[in-house]
Design an enzyme around this catalytic site. Structure first.
Site, PDB file in Angstrom:
ATOM      1  N   ASN A  43      76.524 -17.255  73.896  1.00  0.00           N
ATOM      2  CA  ASN A  43      75.759 -16.057  73.545  1.00  0.00           C
ATOM      3  C   ASN A  43      74.869 -16.444  72.371  1.00  0.00           C
ATOM      4  O   ASN A  43      75.311 -16.492  71.231  1.00  0.00           O
ATOM      5  CB  ASN A  43      76.719 -14.925  73.175  1.00  0.00           C
ATOM      6  CG  ASN A  43      75.978 -13.635  72.843  1.00  0.00           C
ATOM      7  OD1 ASN A  43      74.746 -13.625  72.743  1.00  0.00           O
ATOM      8  ND2 ASN A  43      76.716 -12.556  72.663  1.00  0.00           N
ATOM      9  N   ARG A 101      74.616 -15.469  78.146  1.00  0.00           N
ATOM     10  CA  ARG A 101      74.257 -14.062  78.082  1.00  0.00           C
ATOM     11  C   ARG A 101      72.740 -13.982  77.908  1.00  0.00           C
ATOM     12  O   ARG A 101      72.170 -14.610  77.011  1.00  0.00           O
ATOM     13  CB  ARG A 101      74.942 -13.411  76.885  1.00  0.00           C
ATOM     14  CG  ARG A 101      74.489 -11.990  76.717  1.00  0.00           C
ATOM     15  CD  ARG A 101      74.985 -11.393  75.443  1.00  0.00           C
ATOM     16  NE  ARG A 101      74.543 -10.013  75.362  1.00  0.00           N
ATOM     17  CZ  ARG A 101      74.189  -9.422  74.235  1.00  0.00           C
ATOM     18  NH1 ARG A 101      74.217 -10.093  73.103  1.00  0.00           N
ATOM     19  NH2 ARG A 101      73.809  -8.175  74.232  1.00  0.00           N
ATOM     20  N   HIS A 147      74.258  -3.272  77.733  1.00  0.00           N
ATOM     21  CA  HIS A 147      75.731  -3.399  77.663  1.00  0.00           C
ATOM     22  C   HIS A 147      76.341  -3.494  79.063  1.00  0.00           C
ATOM     23  O   HIS A 147      77.515  -3.172  79.262  1.00  0.00           O
ATOM     24  CB  HIS A 147      76.383  -2.173  76.982  1.00  0.00           C
ATOM     25  CG  HIS A 147      76.128  -2.036  75.509  1.00  0.00           C
ATOM     26  ND1 HIS A 147      75.986  -0.817  74.902  1.00  0.00           N
ATOM     27  CD2 HIS A 147      76.039  -2.960  74.523  1.00  0.00           C
ATOM     28  CE1 HIS A 147      75.802  -0.976  73.607  1.00  0.00           C
ATOM     29  NE2 HIS A 147      75.828  -2.280  73.355  1.00  0.00           N
ATOM     30  N   ARG A 150      70.670   3.483  65.078  1.00  0.00           N
ATOM     31  CA  ARG A 150      69.630   3.942  66.020  1.00  0.00           C
ATOM     32  C   ARG A 150      69.778   5.441  66.272  1.00  0.00           C
ATOM     33  O   ARG A 150      70.890   5.960  66.349  1.00  0.00           O
ATOM     34  CB  ARG A 150      69.743   3.214  67.361  1.00  0.00           C
ATOM     35  CG  ARG A 150      69.500   1.737  67.280  1.00  0.00           C
ATOM     36  CD  ARG A 150      69.407   1.143  68.689  1.00  0.00           C
ATOM     37  NE  ARG A 150      69.472  -0.299  68.634  1.00  0.00           N
ATOM     38  CZ  ARG A 150      70.411  -1.017  69.251  1.00  0.00           C
ATOM     39  NH1 ARG A 150      71.344  -0.430  69.970  1.00  0.00           N
ATOM     40  NH2 ARG A 150      70.391  -2.327  69.158  1.00  0.00           N
ATOM     41  N   GLU A 155      83.174  -9.319  77.061  1.00  0.00           N
ATOM     42  CA  GLU A 155      81.959  -9.706  77.775  1.00  0.00           C
ATOM     43  C   GLU A 155      81.962 -11.197  78.118  1.00  0.00           C
ATOM     44  O   GLU A 155      81.494 -11.601  79.174  1.00  0.00           O
ATOM     45  CB  GLU A 155      80.722  -9.359  76.929  1.00  0.00           C
ATOM     46  CG  GLU A 155      80.450  -7.863  76.924  1.00  0.00           C
ATOM     47  CD  GLU A 155      79.754  -7.364  75.678  1.00  0.00           C
ATOM     48  OE1 GLU A 155      80.388  -7.401  74.601  1.00  0.00           O
ATOM     49  OE2 GLU A 155      78.600  -6.942  75.769  1.00  0.00           O
TER      50      GLU A 155
END
Ligand code: ADP
Length: 373
Positions: A10, A86, A175, A236, A360
């Site tokens: 990643n 990823r 996601h 956010r 993940e």
């Protein structure tokens, strides 16, 4: 029984996270065991005095440590069977994990403008591995791919259609690897095939998103063209009236770039509370009576509740609600507040609330192995 090593990378703008898995198979499909051999993080890439100038050097260091480090786990690099990367944005091109070829590389490059902060960094990891381990198969696993099953009525915005045609301006969702992983885990825990379940997956970390997973496919998700849409997150804003941006530009006399910073980095829990983006800090302050921290909590929970309600309507019911990531896995009170009220009109015996630790990297390893085996 055979065993093969899968490396998961990643690669971010200034860091590389990696995990090395040993996959044990006994020949039958879907019956492999993934054993974590090594994991680590290389940080501060490109920063002064860090000793890691670029991604290639970072990956060379991690490969070296796998063979020669204090916890050496490989005899040599030829043992690595494949590398799973990823990649944040796969645009409309990538609907599933894909073996990396020269053609795929140029298509990933075309997605740079959709994720200018993430995709180039992910790509640096791919390029570095290609140079350092030229014979090893590489696979790209996209955060957006799981949501490519959204129907048109869920991904088209109420904007002039030509912008979708010209620029692919539409909902993508993010996601995806996490939502897919926890939905599969939920099915395993519920002892039913995912293809027969309606599941709502809530990934609540610093970034937060919810997905409606109907019979194994994502049919709607809260993040959009970018990760800004949807829930209130650490920094956010999530859903707002788009006209607020025009109003703010006029009143504050600030540029679009500055507004972008406000919406992405100064809003959410941090912006509302004026304290922190970290849920633990917000809770501490709320418990001491801080009004805005309490307000931030209430808004956070309320927004999740609204999305869950709308996804129950979108799927025509729900069998399981799954919580994952930092807040989803650890914050019992938040989970309780979110589901409280739902059971006033839904039968609690029929809906399971589950907590699943996301993984993940394991999902990327699985998808990589399934493609190259
Ligand atoms: P990221 O999106 O950066 O991967 P995480 O999934 O680590 O984020 O989630 C970070 C959020 O989880 C923060 O708001 C943090 O306060 C919250 N959190 C709550 N409890 C814990 C805990 N025990 N450990 C880690 N994070 C926690």
């Amino acid at each position: 029984m055979t065993s093969q090593k899968i490396l998961v990378i990643n690669s971010g703008s200034s860091s590389i996270k990696y995990r090395l898995f040993d996959v044990h198979t006994n020949g039958r499909k879907n019956n492999s065991r993934y054993i974590l051999l090594s994991k680590g993080l290389i940080e501060k890439i490109g920063q002064k005095d860090s000793g890691v100038e670029n991604h290639k050097q970072g990956i060379a260091m991690l490969l070296d440590s796998l063979v020669h480090g204090s916890k050496s786990v490989l005899k040599d690099h030829n043992e690595i069977c494949a590398i799973g990367h990823r990649v944040v944005h796969g645009g409309v091109t990538f609907k599933k994990p894909t073996i990396i070829t020269d053609e795929v590389i140029s298509k990933i490059r075309e997605c740079f403008e959709l994720a200018p902060l993430h995709n180039p960094a992910n790509f640096s990891g791919i390029e570095a591995c290609k140079e350092l381990l030229p014979g090893v198969k590489q696979v790209a696993v996209f955060d957006t791919a799981f949501h490519q099953s959204l129907p048109e009525h869920a991904y088209i915005y109420g904007l002039p259609y030509e912008y979708y045609e010209k620029y692919n301006l539409r909902k993508f969702g993010f996601h995806g690897t996490s939502h897919q992983y926890v939905a599969h885990e939920a099915a395993r825990l519920l002892k039913k095939p995912l293809s027969k379940l309606k599941v709502i997956t809530c990934h609540l970390g610093n970034g937060c998103s919810i997905a409606a997973v109907k019979y194994g496919k994502s049919i709607d998700t809260s993040m959009g063209f970018t990760p800004l849409e949807g829930l209130v997150m650490g920094t956010r804003c999530g859903d707002i009236d788009p006209a607020s941006v025009i109003f703010l530009a006029d009143k504050e006399k600030i540029s679009l770039a500055e507004i972008d910073r406000v919406l992405n980095y100064k809003s959410g829990l941090k912006g509302i509370s004026g304290i922190s983006n970290d849920m633990r800090e917000i809770k501490k302050a709320a418990n001491k009576g801080n009004r805005r921290a309490k307000l931030a909590l209430d808004i956070f929970v309320y927004r999740i509740k609204k999305y869950i309600g709308s996804y129950i309507a979108a799927m025509g019911g729900v069998d399981g609600i799954v919580f994952t990531a930092g807040i989803g896995e650890n914050e019992k009170d938040i989970r309780a507040k979110v589901v409280k009220g739902l059971f006033g009109f839904l039968d609690p015996a029929k809906i399971k609330v589950l907590v699943v630790a996301t993984n993940e990297e394991l999902m990327i390893a699985r998808q990589t192995f399934q493609l190259v085996r």
